[in-house]
Design a protein around this motif. Structure first.
Motif, mmCIF file in Angstrom:
data_model
loop_
_atom_site.group_PDB
_atom_site.id
_atom_site.type_symbol
_atom_site.label_atom_id
_atom_site.label_comp_id
_atom_site.label_asym_id
_atom_site.label_seq_id
_atom_site.Cartn_x
_atom_site.Cartn_y
_atom_site.Cartn_z
ATOM 1 N N LEU A 76 0.859 -1.178 0.000
ATOM 2 C CA LEU A 76 0.000 0.000 0.000
ATOM 3 C C LEU A 76 0.892 1.224 0.000
ATOM 4 O O LEU A 76 1.862 1.295 0.767
ATOM 5 C CB LEU A 76 -0.919 0.007 1.216
ATOM 6 C CG LEU A 76 -1.855 1.220 1.324
ATOM 7 C CD1 LEU A 76 -3.294 0.777 1.555
ATOM 8 C CD2 LEU A 76 -1.404 2.165 2.433
ATOM 9 N N VAL A 77 0.595 2.205 -0.861
ATOM 10 C CA VAL A 77 1.361 3.445 -0.899
ATOM 11 C C VAL A 77 0.540 4.547 -0.235
ATOM 12 O O VAL A 77 -0.687 4.603 -0.382
ATOM 13 C CB VAL A 77 1.761 3.819 -2.345
ATOM 14 C CG1 VAL A 77 0.540 4.010 -3.243
ATOM 15 C CG2 VAL A 77 2.626 5.077 -2.361
ATOM 16 N N LEU A 87 -2.912 4.954 9.588
ATOM 17 C CA LEU A 87 -3.929 4.069 9.019
ATOM 18 C C LEU A 87 -4.055 2.777 9.821
ATOM 19 O O LEU A 87 -5.158 2.272 10.039
ATOM 20 C CB LEU A 87 -3.588 3.738 7.565
ATOM 21 C CG LEU A 87 -3.873 4.822 6.523
ATOM 22 C CD1 LEU A 87 -3.260 4.430 5.189
ATOM 23 C CD2 LEU A 87 -5.375 5.048 6.386
ATOM 24 N N LEU A 88 -2.937 2.232 10.242
ATOM 25 C CA LEU A 88 -2.974 1.001 11.040
ATOM 26 C C LEU A 88 -3.732 1.228 12.344
ATOM 27 O O LEU A 88 -4.552 0.397 12.750
ATOM 28 C CB LEU A 88 -1.549 0.520 11.323
ATOM 29 C CG LEU A 88 -0.823 -0.096 10.127
ATOM 30 C CD1 LEU A 88 0.684 -0.142 10.375
ATOM 31 C CD2 LEU A 88 -1.357 -1.508 9.838
ATOM 32 N N PRO A 227 -2.161 -9.592 2.180
ATOM 33 C CA PRO A 227 -3.266 -9.022 1.400
ATOM 34 C C PRO A 227 -4.491 -8.699 2.252
ATOM 35 O O PRO A 227 -5.203 -7.728 1.964
ATOM 36 C CB PRO A 227 -3.564 -10.111 0.366
ATOM 37 C CG PRO A 227 -2.262 -10.839 0.202
ATOM 38 C CD PRO A 227 -1.642 -10.842 1.575
ATOM 39 N N GLU A 228 -4.723 -9.475 3.295
ATOM 40 C CA GLU A 228 -5.878 -9.214 4.165
ATOM 41 C C GLU A 228 -5.725 -7.874 4.881
ATOM 42 O O GLU A 228 -6.668 -7.072 4.937
ATOM 43 C CB GLU A 228 -6.031 -10.344 5.185
ATOM 44 C CG GLU A 228 -7.242 -10.165 6.098
ATOM 45 C CD GLU A 228 -7.402 -11.295 7.098
ATOM 46 O OE1 GLU A 228 -8.430 -11.331 7.800
ATOM 47 O OE2 GLU A 228 -6.489 -12.155 7.176
ATOM 48 N N LEU A 234 -7.159 -0.346 2.879
ATOM 49 C CA LEU A 234 -7.766 0.313 1.724
ATOM 50 C C LEU A 234 -9.194 0.773 1.999
ATOM 51 O O LEU A 234 -9.723 1.637 1.283
ATOM 52 C CB LEU A 234 -7.740 -0.628 0.510
ATOM 53 C CG LEU A 234 -6.380 -0.790 -0.172
ATOM 54 C CD1 LEU A 234 -6.408 -1.925 -1.169
ATOM 55 C CD2 LEU A 234 -5.969 0.518 -0.854
ATOM 56 N N LYS A 235 -9.836 0.220 3.019
ATOM 57 C CA LYS A 235 -11.158 0.689 3.403
ATOM 58 C C LYS A 235 -11.099 2.040 4.114
ATOM 59 O O LYS A 235 -12.091 2.774 4.156
ATOM 60 C CB LYS A 235 -11.828 -0.328 4.346
ATOM 61 C CG LYS A 235 -12.196 -1.653 3.704
ATOM 62 C CD LYS A 235 -12.926 -2.533 4.715
ATOM 63 C CE LYS A 235 -13.441 -3.813 4.081
ATOM 64 N NZ LYS A 235 -14.241 -4.629 5.030
ATOM 65 N N VAL A 236 -9.947 2.353 4.676
ATOM 66 C CA VAL A 236 -9.810 3.522 5.543
ATOM 67 C C VAL A 236 -9.062 4.670 4.861
ATOM 68 O O VAL A 236 -9.318 5.842 5.137
ATOM 69 C CB VAL A 236 -9.098 3.113 6.858
ATOM 70 C CG1 VAL A 236 -8.902 4.314 7.776
ATOM 71 C CG2 VAL A 236 -9.897 2.030 7.576
ATOM 72 N N ILE A 237 -8.140 4.338 3.957
ATOM 73 C CA ILE A 237 -7.300 5.369 3.347
ATOM 74 C C ILE A 237 -8.156 6.337 2.531
ATOM 75 O O ILE A 237 -9.221 5.984 2.019
ATOM 76 C CB ILE A 237 -6.210 4.709 2.467
ATOM 77 C CG1 ILE A 237 -5.099 5.704 2.149
ATOM 78 C CG2 ILE A 237 -6.810 4.130 1.178
ATOM 79 C CD1 ILE A 237 -3.862 5.068 1.526
#
Length: 352
Positions: A76-77, A87-88, A227-228, A234-237
């Protein structure tokens, strides 16, 4: 009524992260932010600046995956490694309920990002050998969602022991994520923990183009994970986290030619670092030179305040860590270009 009272109570209590730019200073040799001395040259195509950029530009994702030796779906970039950290926390921690764990002294943004998001911070200090206290961390895994480790550690330069990390990863399975921040790994690439990613779904690695690639100004970082985990992030970014000019520059930096230039820069920084460390170890005011694994050296002077003041009078801006636990009299020196290192050496050679 003051508008401050409209802000979240937690925000009202926060002290902003004291970045090098916020601290500032007066001088002409800036060696306080672990920046590279150069950035290289890049070209920009402005034809699509009227369009929103891709959320995850394929040319950047694919290039970084190839460079890091992972699959594209493991990358993820984001806007610097700092956004990856945030994000984490936002993805895995419930505000007012969950906690992260850090091992001070270490990078300050783990705690700042947690506090900003209403997440508490558990501290398990480094051991006397400046390793994570793996027994102490494992004993507190049920209290936390994320463990943040930094390797090489900022500011001490120490590397995380892989055997201890594997023990922690096994203990943390299904209980917590273990994040290894490798912002400085290009200066000692043989010590990356990326080879563990396929064996441990709970391992996350943070990377950046800010240090060895010399691109702190474009704010481009990477999260490497299963990937999980990437799918959850990607739901949050944000929908458009990477501006098109940033993506263009990043792709050029990750090209074959860009990687050659980065490795030349690393070789030069490591050479200058070795020279400086040798001179420091012979200096009467130097009590300790810490691990030389990043693009900086942490040095304990006797006293640190006097050396910091001498450097400042010479226009050399360094980073003072004397207020951090276990780092009394410690100053961090970024490795700059040869002229900047000569300026530091000239001050060191002055009469005591």
């Amino acid at each position: 009524m003051s508008l401050t009272k409209l802000a979240r109570a937690k925000v009202q209590q926060l002290t902003p992260y004291q970045s090098a730019r916020r601290i500032g200073g007066q001088g002409h040799v800036w060696l306080n932010a672990n920046e590279a001395a150069d950035s290289g040259e890049f070209s920009l195509n402005c034809e699509r600046l009227n369009r929103y950029p891709e959320c995850q530009p394929p040319q950047v994702i694919n290039a970084y995956a190839a460079y890091a030796g992972v699959a594209p779906e493991q990358v993820l970039v984001s806007r610097g490694g700092d956004e990856g950290i945030e994000l984490l926390i936002r993805t895995f921690c419930e505000p007012g309920q969950d906690r992260i764990l850090i091992c001070p002294p270490t990078y300050g943004m783990y705690a700042i990002s947690a506090e900003t998001n209403g997440v508490e911070v558990v501290e398990v200090p480094l051991t006397d050998t400046r390793q994570p206290d793996f027994d102490g961390i494992i004993a507190r895994l049920d209290e936390v969602k994320i463990v943040f480790l930094c390797s090489p550690n900022n500011p001490t330069g120490d590397l995380v022991d892989q055997a201890g990390l594997v023990r922690l990863l096994n203990a943390a399975k299904g209980r917590a994520l273990v994040v290894v921040d490798e912002a400085y790994i290009e200066f000692c690439p043989e010590h990356s923990q990326a080879d563990l990613l396929n064996d441990y779904d709970g391992l996350v690695i943070i990377r950046t183009l800010s240090k060895a690639f010399g691109l702190a100004g474009i704010r481009c970082g990477f999260t490497l994970a299963s990937p999980e985990v990437i799918g959850l992030l990607l739901k949050v970014i944000a929908p458009y986290p990477v501006p098109d000019p940033v993506a263009q520059i990043a792709a050029q930096a990750l090209s074959d030619q860009g990687l050659v230039l980065m490795r030349k820069r690393v070789d030069e920084i490591n050479r200058l670092k070795t020279e400086l460390a040798g001179r420091l170890e012979q200096h009467a005011q130097v009590k300790e030179v810490f691990a030389p694994n990043g693009n900086y050296l942490l040095v304990r002077f006797a006293p640190g305040s006097e050396m910091f003041a001498r450097m400042s009078r010479a226009g050399i801006i360094l980073r003072d860590f004397a207020s951090k636990p276990g780092l009394a009299d410690c100053i961090r020196i970024t490795i700059g270009n040869p002229a900047e290192m000569d300026a530091v050496l000239n001050v060191l050679q002055e009469e005591q």
